[in-house]
Design a protein around this motif. Structure first.
Motif, PDB file in Angstrom:
ATOM      1  N   LEU A  23      -8.213  -5.700  -5.666  1.00 19.03           N
ATOM      2  CA  LEU A  23      -7.545  -5.949  -6.941  1.00 19.03           C
ATOM      3  C   LEU A  23      -8.492  -6.651  -7.915  1.00 19.03           C
ATOM      4  O   LEU A  23      -8.564  -6.302  -9.098  1.00 19.03           O
ATOM      5  N   ARG A  24      -9.240  -7.629  -7.433  1.00 24.16           N
ATOM      6  CA  ARG A  24     -10.223  -8.303  -8.298  1.00 24.16           C
ATOM      7  C   ARG A  24     -11.301  -7.326  -8.769  1.00 24.16           C
ATOM      8  O   ARG A  24     -11.764  -7.396  -9.905  1.00 24.16           O
ATOM      9  N   VAL A  72      -3.809  -2.290 -12.635  1.00 29.66           N
ATOM     10  CA  VAL A  72      -3.035  -1.490 -11.689  1.00 29.66           C
ATOM     11  C   VAL A  72      -3.300   0.011 -11.857  1.00 29.66           C
ATOM     12  O   VAL A  72      -3.316   0.756 -10.875  1.00 29.66           O
ATOM     13  N   GLU A  73      -3.510   0.463 -13.084  1.00 30.59           N
ATOM     14  CA  GLU A  73      -3.619   1.902 -13.324  1.00 30.59           C
ATOM     15  C   GLU A  73      -4.733   2.574 -12.512  1.00 30.59           C
ATOM     16  O   GLU A  73      -4.528   3.648 -11.960  1.00 30.59           O
ATOM     17  N   PRO A  74      -5.935   1.979 -12.420  1.00 27.98           N
ATOM     18  CA  PRO A  74      -6.946   2.625 -11.567  1.00 27.98           C
ATOM     19  C   PRO A  74      -6.510   2.737 -10.105  1.00 27.98           C
ATOM     20  O   PRO A  74      -6.829   3.721  -9.434  1.00 27.98           O
ATOM     21  N   LEU A  75      -5.778   1.736  -9.627  1.00 27.60           N
ATOM     22  CA  LEU A  75      -5.290   1.784  -8.248  1.00 27.60           C
ATOM     23  C   LEU A  75      -4.265   2.901  -8.082  1.00 27.60           C
ATOM     24  O   LEU A  75      -4.275   3.618  -7.080  1.00 27.60           O
ATOM     25  N   LEU A  76      -3.392   3.051  -9.061  1.00 28.54           N
ATOM     26  CA  LEU A  76      -2.417   4.145  -8.999  1.00 28.54           C
ATOM     27  C   LEU A  76      -3.120   5.496  -9.033  1.00 28.54           C
ATOM     28  O   LEU A  76      -2.727   6.433  -8.323  1.00 28.54           O
ATOM     29  N   SER A  78      -2.409  -2.505  -4.270  1.00 29.69           N
ATOM     30  CA  SER A  78      -3.752  -2.594  -3.695  1.00 29.69           C
ATOM     31  C   SER A  78      -3.706  -2.366  -2.186  1.00 29.69           C
ATOM     32  O   SER A  78      -4.558  -1.661  -1.621  1.00 29.69           O
ATOM     33  N   GLU A  79      -2.704  -2.937  -1.523  1.00 26.75           N
ATOM     34  CA  GLU A  79      -2.549  -2.731  -0.079  1.00 26.75           C
ATOM     35  C   GLU A  79      -2.265  -1.263   0.233  1.00 26.75           C
ATOM     36  O   GLU A  79      -2.772  -0.714   1.226  1.00 26.75           O
TER      37      GLU A  79
END
Length: 666
Positions: free
Chosen positions: A140-141, A147-151, A173-174
């Motif tokens: 996450l850091r 959040v959008e890149p993780l999605l 992130s998890e």
């Protein structure tokens, strides 16, 4: 608050207006608010450059309005933290520098300033990522808490599902780590670059290892998403090798007789159920009967369908060779699948094994540098129920091992052995074609009593069959269409209908909740979950992880490095549930699996047993005494005479009853 300025350009009729909702505090030095800009500001303006924090900052030109994260106005740089925060670091800097460049505050060009700021503080930013308490927090850091890149890394359809969108950034992130594993950094490379972390230009390198270490990630995250194994290996060193079981010894002797029978047509199928050790006994026979004896044909060509099956064979040869191989002699193993290069025909008087995927081999059979492989001492076809397909017919032509024309003499050909837990196809014609391809010769010869024998010896686990009623299932139209099909369900129309049914069932919320509850209520430690579709596997793994149950999803879409990572963790007991679609029906070995959950609707006994068999390795072969086989029946009770769940349950129950009846009283 509003400020107005007369437009100077002729094409901007009217006024330019800056608008903002509120001012936050008094004006501040720019270098106090954005310290890194001090590296690119002129020395004489560092003390006087001022900024003002504002909210809801907008720029209006005539009737057009647009949001403005920052804006140079009346000698001060206006900053809207709410708009700047979601932007990547590089984009924040670009916006800021674009506004202040025209003021003459920079000591160089805009491009120079961007270059300087890109190189400043990289080690500090990486260290900040590494200070995260968990891997998910570090990820996450690394994305700037965005959040959008993780999605995006989760991909569709998972990232648009309501339950995912409701997750916290930490949970998302998890989910990314549970979804793509060590491929996460590779998938997020552009985001890492935008956050000023300077990820490596390529993966699977010393630079990628240094990068992952610097941001606190384990070394497997330095691998390329599709990294391949080394094309060749030299094997040495002792590994414990248990002796063959009596039924495996029968197979070994059958192969000895086959290889000794001459140089004409020599074929057979080794048919042992999953967990019976057909790979092990075949590899031992190949080592002792083909690779160890000195001669002109110390080569084995092993052909399989998938990466997992191919690598399983490589590791089996490794284990057997270090125990039974020729003294002071290396075994050369070549991996011929994926992008690996063609193995050369060097040192042909030395033992060599080429493990190839049928797809790669078919694409390269015309290559001149593979001509040496056309005359091996032994050809092994893993999962040989595929052997009647055109790809295998083409392979046999290349080996000059097609069936002879009527009246023609049998040609010399390499010995060809098929391996299968389920050698017969459901269609009579296909069964006959498969039998003819391998001369109707089966090892061991007593196939009728084989299951009973292996159960009584503890080689196979006892199957505890259970059905799971979802309360939903097939529509009346689907049930009617199934009822109109012939007794043996097959053919393209049936496969298309079945695929449509599975895709629809995958999206049923009540059914999915029932599956999650089944797993949550189970006591088993290692669960192999066969889902209805690729998207279903991903969704169920996400739901299980959010429920606190360690799970991962694997499919043909899963990056290679992530698939290996998840399989290794499942086999080591670090992941409790492995959700998969299609890829683990064959070529996957997790001996401690004590529950198999089958949600996918299948009507072929062969395919059903391929799934159920993943959990049937018994204690004598490093597995479990029993395995729960839970099958979601939905509303198919009317097809009890044909559904493979009922067929297999009745068969194994009768075998166990026969075993119990044959045991002497205690």
């Amino acid at each position: 608050m509003q400020l107005w300025l007369k437009a100077g350009a002729k094409d901007l009729a009217g006024l330019i207006q800056a608008e903002w909702g509120a001012v936050e505090g008094p004006p501040e030095r720019l270098t106090d608010v954005v310290p890194e800009l001090g590296d690119v500001l002129r020395a004489d303006v560092r003390e006087v450059a001022r900024c003002q924090r504002a909210t809801q900052l907008r720029l209006r030109i005539a009737d057009a309005t647009q949001a403005a994260p920052c804006l140079m106005w009346d000698g001060a740089l206006l900053l809207d933290a709410g708009q700047l925060a979601p932007l990547p670091r590089t984009e924040r800097l670009r916006r800021l520098l674009a506004e202040i460049a025209g003021s003459g505050w920079l000591h160089g060009t805009l491009a120079d300033a961007l270059q300087i700021l890109g190189d400043v503080g990289v080690d500090e930013r990486r260290a900040h990522v590494a200070q995260g308490a968990t891997l998910a927090e570090r990820l996450l850091r690394a994305t700037g808490n965005r959040v959008e890149p993780l999605l995006d890394a989760l991909g569709k359809p998972l990232n648009v599902m309501a339950f995912v969108r409701e997750c916290t950034p930490q949970q998302i992130s998890e989910l990314v780590l549970a979804h793509v594993g060590p491929a996460a950094l590779h998938a997020l490379r552009e985001t890492l670059q935008a956050e000023g972390l300077q990820p490596p230009a390529s993966w699977n390198t010393s630079a990628s290892l240094a990068f992952t270490s610097a941001i606190g990630f384990p070394p497997e995250f330095a691998s390329s998403a599709e990294s391949r194994r080394e094309p060749e290996e030299l094997i040495s060193g002792p590994i414990e090798l248990p002796p063959l079981h009596d039924f495996q010894q029968e197979v070994f002797e059958g192969l000895r007789a086959l290889l000794a029978s001459g140089t004409k047509r020599r074929r057979a199928v080794i048919s042992l159920p999953t967990g019976g050790g057909k790979t092990r006994v075949t590899v031992e026979a190949a080592v002792r009967l083909v690779l160890v004896p000195e001669g002109a044909m110390r080569s084995v060509l092993w052909i399989a369908q998938t990466d997992e099956l191919c690598e399983q064979a490589v590791q089996a040869f490794r284990q057997v060779w270090v125990n039974l191989g020729a003294q002071r002699t290396n075994l050369r193993i070549a991996r011929l699948w994926g992008d690996n290069r063609n193995p050369t025909g060097r040192d042909l008087d030395k033992p060599v094994v080429v493990v190839a995927s049928i797809q790669t081999l078919n694409n390269r059979v015309g290559a001149a540098d593979l001509d040496w492989l056309r005359r091996p001492g032994l050809v092994v076809v893993d999962e040989c129920h595929h052997a009647i397909t055109p790809s295998y017919s083409a392979l046999l032509r290349w080996l000059d091992a097609e069936a002879p024309r009527p009246g023609a003499a049998a040609r010399d050909e390499p010995a060809i052995v098929g391996l299968s837990a389920t050698p017969f196809r459901t269609d009579d014609d296909e069964s006959q074609r498969l039998a003819r391809r391998f001369d109707s010769r089966w090892l061991p010869s007593d196939q009728e009593g084989l299951y009973r024998r292996l159960l009584s010896q503890g080689v196979l686990a006892r199957a505890q069959y259970e059905s799971l009623d979802s309360g939903v299932g097939l529509t009346d139209d689907e049930l009617a269409e199934l009822g109109q099909l012939p007794e043996m369900w097959e053919g393209l129309d049936f496969e298309n209908l079945l695929e449509a049914i599975n895709q629809r069932l995958a999206g049923n919320r009540h059914r999915n909740e029932r599956l999650v509850e089944c797993i949550k209520g189970s006591a088993e430690r290692s669960i192999l979950f066969f889902t209805n579709s690729v998207a279903h596997a991903e969704e169920m793994a996400a739901r299980l992880n959010l429920a606190g149950i360690g799970a991962a999803a694997v499919s043909g879409n899963t990056p290679t490095v992530a698939r290996r990572y998840f399989l290794d963790r499942f086999q080591a007991g670090q992941i409790r549930v492995l959700c998969n679609h299609s890829v683990l029906t064959t070529g996957f070995d997790a001996p401690r699996t004590d529950m198999v959950l089958i949600a996918r609707q299948v009507f072929s006994p062969v395919r059903y047993m391929q799934m159920a068999g993943r959990g049937l390795r018994g204690e004598k072969n490093g597995g479990t005494a029993s395995c729960r086989l839970v099958t979601m029946i939905d509303n198919l009770g009317r097809f009890q005479d044909r559904h493979p769940y009922h067929y297999c349950r009745q068969y194994f129950s009768s075998v166990e009853r026969q075993n119990a009846a044959s045991e002497p009283p205690s």
